[in-house]
Scaffold this motif. Structure first.
Motif, PDB file in Angstrom:
ATOM      1  N   GLN A 153     -64.474 -12.540  17.199  1.00  0.00           N
ATOM      2  CA  GLN A 153     -63.099 -12.105  17.450  1.00  0.00           C
ATOM      3  C   GLN A 153     -63.132 -11.051  18.554  1.00  0.00           C
ATOM      4  N   PRO A 154     -63.069 -11.456  19.813  1.00  0.00           N
ATOM      5  CA  PRO A 154     -63.307 -10.514  20.913  1.00  0.00           C
ATOM      6  C   PRO A 154     -62.251  -9.421  21.052  1.00  0.00           C
ATOM      7  N   ASN A 155     -61.065  -9.617  20.490  1.00  0.00           N
ATOM      8  CA  ASN A 155     -59.999  -8.627  20.652  1.00  0.00           C
ATOM      9  C   ASN A 155     -59.696  -7.878  19.362  1.00  0.00           C
ATOM     10  N   GLN A 172     -48.576 -12.711  16.068  1.00  0.00           N
ATOM     11  CA  GLN A 172     -49.154 -11.624  16.868  1.00  0.00           C
ATOM     12  C   GLN A 172     -50.558 -11.270  16.395  1.00  0.00           C
ATOM     13  N   VAL A 173     -50.743 -11.249  15.093  1.00  0.00           N
ATOM     14  CA  VAL A 173     -52.070 -10.953  14.548  1.00  0.00           C
ATOM     15  C   VAL A 173     -53.052 -12.050  14.921  1.00  0.00           C
ATOM     16  N   GLU A 174     -52.646 -13.299  14.769  1.00  0.00           N
ATOM     17  CA  GLU A 174     -53.542 -14.409  15.079  1.00  0.00           C
ATOM     18  C   GLU A 174     -53.945 -14.415  16.546  1.00  0.00           C
ATOM     19  N   GLU A 175     -53.054 -13.998  17.418  1.00  0.00           N
ATOM     20  CA  GLU A 175     -53.392 -13.929  18.837  1.00  0.00           C
ATOM     21  C   GLU A 175     -54.484 -12.889  19.092  1.00  0.00           C
ATOM     22  N   LEU A 176     -54.467 -11.806  18.306  1.00  0.00           N
ATOM     23  CA  LEU A 176     -55.444 -10.731  18.498  1.00  0.00           C
ATOM     24  C   LEU A 176     -56.802 -11.036  17.874  1.00  0.00           C
ATOM     25  N   VAL A 177     -56.870 -11.948  16.918  1.00  0.00           N
ATOM     26  CA  VAL A 177     -58.158 -12.247  16.287  1.00  0.00           C
ATOM     27  C   VAL A 177     -58.705 -13.614  16.693  1.00  0.00           C
ATOM     28  N   ALA A 230     -55.987 -18.915  12.441  1.00  0.00           N
ATOM     29  CA  ALA A 230     -56.257 -18.313  13.750  1.00  0.00           C
ATOM     30  C   ALA A 230     -57.417 -18.988  14.473  1.00  0.00           C
ATOM     31  N   LYS A 231     -57.989 -20.031  13.856  1.00  0.00           N
ATOM     32  CA  LYS A 231     -59.124 -20.778  14.425  1.00  0.00           C
ATOM     33  C   LYS A 231     -60.388 -19.929  14.551  1.00  0.00           C
ATOM     34  N   ASP A 232     -60.444 -18.822  13.797  1.00  0.00           N
ATOM     35  CA  ASP A 232     -61.631 -17.964  13.857  1.00  0.00           C
ATOM     36  C   ASP A 232     -62.669 -18.320  12.797  1.00  0.00           C
ATOM     37  N   TRP A 233     -62.333 -19.238  11.895  1.00  0.00           N
ATOM     38  CA  TRP A 233     -63.293 -19.771  10.936  1.00  0.00           C
ATOM     39  C   TRP A 233     -63.315 -21.287  11.066  1.00  0.00           C
ATOM     40  N   VAL A 234     -64.506 -21.858  10.997  1.00  0.00           N
ATOM     41  CA  VAL A 234     -64.666 -23.309  10.938  1.00  0.00           C
ATOM     42  C   VAL A 234     -65.381 -23.625   9.639  1.00  0.00           C
ATOM     43  N   LYS A 235     -64.864 -24.604   8.895  1.00  0.00           N
ATOM     44  CA  LYS A 235     -65.477 -24.981   7.616  1.00  0.00           C
ATOM     45  C   LYS A 235     -65.886 -26.443   7.657  1.00  0.00           C
ATOM     46  N   SER A 263     -60.528  -9.056   7.926  1.00  0.00           N
ATOM     47  CA  SER A 263     -59.406  -9.882   7.483  1.00  0.00           C
ATOM     48  C   SER A 263     -58.388  -9.057   6.706  1.00  0.00           C
ATOM     49  N   PHE A 264     -58.864  -8.091   5.920  1.00  0.00           N
ATOM     50  CA  PHE A 264     -57.929  -7.196   5.241  1.00  0.00           C
ATOM     51  C   PHE A 264     -57.123  -6.386   6.265  1.00  0.00           C
ATOM     52  N   ALA A 265     -57.753  -6.044   7.381  1.00  0.00           N
ATOM     53  CA  ALA A 265     -57.041  -5.321   8.434  1.00  0.00           C
ATOM     54  C   ALA A 265     -55.885  -6.155   8.984  1.00  0.00           C
ATOM     55  N   GLN A 266     -56.086  -7.467   9.063  1.00  0.00           N
ATOM     56  CA  GLN A 266     -55.007  -8.333   9.536  1.00  0.00           C
ATOM     57  C   GLN A 266     -53.790  -8.242   8.622  1.00  0.00           C
TER      58      GLN A 266
END
Length: 614
Positions: free
Chosen positions: A58-60, A87-92, A121-126, A378-381
């Motif tokens: 998550q670069p941002n 907005q959150v998903e864009e940042l993570v 947010a596409k930050d996890w792949v399962k 993720s809790f921060a989100q």
């Protein structure tokens, strides 16, 4: 001047390059020592299916963290301007390059796009794969491991690697190195006439430390009425229609029973009889309504959280994925901590409850640091979106979760067996509010309440002044090397945690633990959110920056109580924030240290309401 360097006691990264059997070059991503209490039994069956979760970078995230603190700081211009789901998903979200690289890697292994699932947010792949393929993917060997005390078996490895071109795009892959033993934070007592633990000296009422008048029976039995009297919320009525909602998470096959709730309401909240809560089933979760299947943990949480906040709409999230209680070699589990499954769901919900309580956790050191950091992020989100998250601080002081100070241990889990304070996770995450426990009226710290200082998470700025003030009261060198004075300190707050009168499996019983204090504190936060929303204001969201600044004026400092064990009474609580009473004694050549905690104190709803509405 001494310089302290704190190293992870569980997890360390290795940048060694090795030649993988499949002909590509892998670098080891994570490697751990076999954790204490687990033994390797045999190689994992090649056809055993593993549900792999791949976390993309998550670069941002730093931008998300900055936004979280700005919208949560009552002195910042952005206070209360919570972010939307989008907005959150864009940042993570990961870079598109990371998505492409990981997809190409998986495709090279014969895994097609149709076999993948992704987080919102596409930050996890399962992906589901057999052990034989997982070993090829990660250049490792899985084994069946058994926990010697419980007999639980799982499929894990102590190291894994990734191809060099993938390495920089992936933060972690699990289940690989996670050996945590997820548990609830409750203790159960039978309801008997001899369960009166405190004398009221014949008085009809007593006065709390905050000045409220409380029925004397509350010194031996905690009810909804007791909590409202004690925490100055008598007479406040919440709305059923203003948009405020409250949530409780359930794990480990803990089922909240509707019949028990009605019995509880009939006894303690008659105006709520025939009302209920909504149930959401996640990752194969269930909510078995057979009376014998009623979970003490789940019943405690929903009865008190929802009883305090009725008629606020309420939600119970039943998440599957717990390890089997009686496993065997043919059916070991590969399940992650179920937090990730719940987070996948709740982060995809456009409007989650504004206030959520969780009464489950584990020793921080049993969770790989990379995984703890990612779950915490993720809790921060959720906090950035305006959700207040409460977690039980634990019931074992700084030991291994054992509430009995005489039998708990304080050893590191890295093979060295070094004596060290052992904080709990997720309470140690700096983006959640950790709730400790008190007992009696006037309140004192309850003996089993957990706390301490994180090894994984740095101390957040919102609590540095409070913690520094506490540490300055310790004699120089006290407990040096046994805890991380620069780590995130827990708990943040406390509430009653003992002698709760709960209905379970059709009978009234007493229940205690920080499983009681977390839904209790959460209930009062939900009432604050109700007042804010009814006034056209945003909810509180991430609480801690508020609590450690303006909010402390609405908390009652707890300055009494101790944490007995090993033949000593321990230290007394102190004025201001405290991780409570540090206990130091020798037993059979090893050192036992426990902490009872109160944090900043317990809530005074009337004062807090005035503060948040001012």
């Amino acid at each position: 001047m001494k310089v302290f360097v704190w190293l992870s006691v569980v997890l360390y990264a290795v940048s060694v390059t090795v030649a993988a059997p499949q002909g590509c070059t892998h670098k080891v991503k994570e490697q751990i020592e076999p954790p204490r209490g687990w033994v390797k039994l045999a190689p994992a069956p090649p056809d055993h299916i593993i549900h792999l979760r791949i976390a993309l970078l998550q670069p941002n995230f730093t931008q998300l963290e900055q936004a979280l603190y700005e919208v949560s700081d009552p002195d910042h211009a952005r206070y209360g301007q919570h972010l939307s789901k989008e907005q959150v998903e864009e940042l993570v979200a990961p870079h598109s390059e990371s998505i492409n690289v990981v997809d190409e890697w998986l495709a090279s292994l014969g895994i097609q796009q149709s076999e993948l699932s992704r987080s919102s947010a596409k930050d996890w792949v399962k992906v589901k794969v057999p052990v034989s393929l997982a070993e090829k993917m990660l250049d490792t060997t899985y084994h069946v491991w058994q926990h010697t005390e419980s007999g639980d078996t799982i499929v894990r490895t102590t190291h894994y690697g990734l191809p060099e071109d993938v390495h920089g795009h992936v933060e972690l892959v699990q289940p690989t190195t996670i050996f945590s033993r997820f548990r609830g934070m409750k203790t159960t007592y039978r309801l008997t006439s001899s369960n009166q633990q405190a004398s009221d000296s014949g008085a009809a009422s007593i006065r709390s430390a905050s000045g409220t008048v409380v029925d004397a029976s509350c010194n031996s039995t905690i009810t909804i009425t007791c909590l409202k009297e004690l925490y100055n919320a008598t007479g406040y009525n919440s709305s059923a229609t203003n948009g405020n909602t409250i949530g409780i998470t359930g794990y480990l096959e803990q089922y909240a029973n509707f019949m028990d709730l009605q019995s509880f309401y009939a006894q303690q909240r008659p105006d709520a009889v025939n009302s209920t809560f909504k149930v959401t089933l996640i990752n194969g979760g269930q909510n078995n309504q057979t009376l014998s299947a009623a979970g003490i943990e789940a019943d405690l949480d929903v009865e008190f959280a929802f009883g305090l906040t009725y008629p606020t709409p309420s939600y119970f999230y039943s998440t599957g994925g717990s390890p089997p209680f009686i496993p065997d070699m043919d059916t070991p589990t590969d399940t992650n901590e179920p937090y990730a499954e719940w987070l996948d769901y709740i982060l995809g919900v456009p409007n989650p409850p504004q206030t959520i309580s969780t009464s489950y956790g584990d020793d921080e050191q049993t969770v790989p640091e990379s995984y703890a950091q990612r779950v915490c992020a993720s809790f921060a989100q959720l906090g950035a979106r305006g959700v207040s998250l409460m977690f039980s601080s634990g019931d074992g002081g700084v030991g291994d979760g054992d509430p009995d100070p005489a039998t708990q241990t304080c050893y590191t889990n890295d093979g060295r067996n070094v004596t060290r304070f052992i904080p709990g996770f997720p309470a140690s995450c700096p983006y959640v509010t950790a709730v400790g426990g008190t007992t009696y009226v006037p309140e004192v710290a309850v003996f089993f309440s957990g706390g301490g200082f994180s090894i994984y998470f740095a101390q957040p700025s919102y609590q540095t002044a409070a913690v520094a003030s506490y540490l300055a009261k310790l004699a120089p060198g006290t407990y040096q090397g046994l805890y991380n004075p620069y780590g995130r300190a827990i708990p943040d707050v406390s509430a009653q945690a003992n002698y709760f009168l709960v209905w379970n499996a059709g009978e009234p019983i007493y229940v205690g633990g920080t499983s009681a204090s977390s839904p209790t504190f959460t209930g009062f936060v939900s009432l604050l959110n109700d007042a804010l929303i009814s006034a056209g204001r945003p909810p509180l969201g991430f609480l801690n920056p508020f609590l450690y600044s303006r909010g402390v004026a609405g908390l009652t400092d707890i300055t009494a109580g101790n944490n007995p064990g090993c033949g000593t009474e321990g230290f007394n609580a102190t004025v201001g924030w405290d991780p409570g009473k540090l206990l130091n004694c020798e037993k059979s050549g090893w050192l036992t240290i426990t902490i009872a905690v109160t944090g900043l104190g317990t809530p005074n709803f009337g004062l807090l309401k005035d503060i948040v509405l001012s």
